[in-house]
Write a protein that holds these residues in place. Structure first.
Motif, PDB file in Angstrom:
ATOM      1  N   HIS A 147      15.778 -51.483 -17.078  1.00 18.09           N
ATOM      2  CA  HIS A 147      14.864 -50.784 -18.122  1.00 18.09           C
ATOM      3  C   HIS A 147      15.159 -49.140 -17.974  1.00 18.09           C
ATOM      4  O   HIS A 147      14.852 -48.629 -19.041  1.00 18.09           O
ATOM      5  N   GLU A 148      15.415 -48.914 -16.682  1.00 18.67           N
ATOM      6  CA  GLU A 148      15.549 -47.305 -16.742  1.00 18.67           C
ATOM      7  C   GLU A 148      16.939 -47.083 -16.017  1.00 18.67           C
ATOM      8  O   GLU A 148      17.425 -47.737 -15.019  1.00 18.67           O
ATOM      9  N   PRO A 195      15.150 -49.253 -23.400  1.00 16.86           N
ATOM     10  CA  PRO A 195      15.456 -48.842 -22.054  1.00 16.86           C
ATOM     11  C   PRO A 195      15.082 -47.218 -22.030  1.00 16.86           C
ATOM     12  O   PRO A 195      14.983 -46.631 -23.022  1.00 16.86           O
ATOM     13  N   ARG A 196      15.142 -46.949 -20.682  1.00 12.29           N
ATOM     14  CA  ARG A 196      14.649 -45.273 -20.635  1.00 12.29           C
ATOM     15  C   ARG A 196      15.988 -44.541 -19.995  1.00 12.29           C
ATOM     16  O   ARG A 196      16.390 -45.107 -19.041  1.00 12.29           O
TER      17      ARG A 196
END
Length: 259
Positions: A147-148, A195-196
């Motif tokens: 996600h990151e 996502p980041r």
């Protein structure tokens, strides 16, 4: 029925000051053409209103043009056009965060170049290095290992370009000395589940650019949509020209027969 249960139709009505789209103008033009065909408008009224419709810039300017016609409908509310829309060609964000390892851990360009684009998996940490060269990191069609993800860029007398898809949260933490890190424009909050992407690193006599772009497929779709709208407007103008010509011909015939 309580007051809370009464639907508020005004909530769905377009705000008069909002800008109208080409599709809104075409909807109004269609209503006007129906009014002319049914005899509700004469040719002069039709021409005046049609011209006003194509010149209209806001919903407030369009609304009066069809208000007295029985088939009149308010212009549809604005369709949001936003860079925060999730890319349709890649499915939901959940399907693009695949876990595991990335398909490429980094790229190096020394007096040359590198690129990562298309269908690939961005690792949790990607390292890009450019010395008197350039690199391109395109995330628009990529999957993500987490996600990151962190993209670390070092540009010395060179440059690296990072392209992120709409809806992704971007954080830029790089440092530039006689160089710089470009921040993408803020197009609203990120999409849920997106996502980041954290972009850091160092630029010396070079730069790291970050931009938001839709995919090439979406660019082509929008281009085709604009082309179709131009064709529809051209057909409407040609139809108006034919109607005017027929009207003038009929007027000449009436005068010739002494009517």
């Amino acid at each position: 029925m309580t007051d809370d249960a009464v639907p508020d139709h005004r909530a769905s009505a377009p705000v008069p000051d909002l800008r109208a789209s080409d599709a809104d103008r075409e909807r109004v033009a269609e209503v006007l053409r129906d009014g002319l065909a049914e005899g509700r408008l004469d040719m002069v009224e039709f021409e005046e209103r049609l011209e006003a419709a194509y010149k209209a810039r806001t919903y407030g300017e369009l609304a009066p043009l069809t208000r007295d016609l029985p088939t009149a409908v308010a212009p549809a509310g604005p369709t949001p056009v936003s860079f925060t829309k999730a890319p349709a060609q890649s499915g939901s964000w959940a399907s693009r965060i695949v876990g595991g390892e990335g398909s490429s851990a980094g790229g190096v360009a020394i007096l040359s170049g590198f690129e990562r684009k298309g269908r690939w998996t961005v690792p949790r940490r990607f390292n890009g290095f450019a010395f008197m060269g350039g690199g391109e990191i395109d995330l628009r069609e990529a999957n993500f290992a987490d996600h990151e993800v962190v993209i670390n860029c070092v540009a010395v007398m060179g440059g690296v370009q990072v392209i992120v898809p709409p809806g992704v949260e971007v954080v830029v933490r790089g440092v530039g000395i006689m160089g710089g890190f470009e921040h993408p424009r803020d197009d609203g909050p990120p999409e849920p589940g997106a996502p980041r992407v954290v972009i850091g690193g160092f630029a010396f006599w070079g730069g790291v650019g970050v931009s938001r772009k839709v995919t090439r497929a979406e660019q082509q779709r929008l281009k085709e949509q604009r082309r179709q709208e131009r064709l529809e407007r051209r057909e409407a103008r040609q139809e108006l020209y034919r109607a005017r010509r027929e009207e003038r011909q009929e007027e000449r015939e009436r005068r010739r027969h002494g009517e």
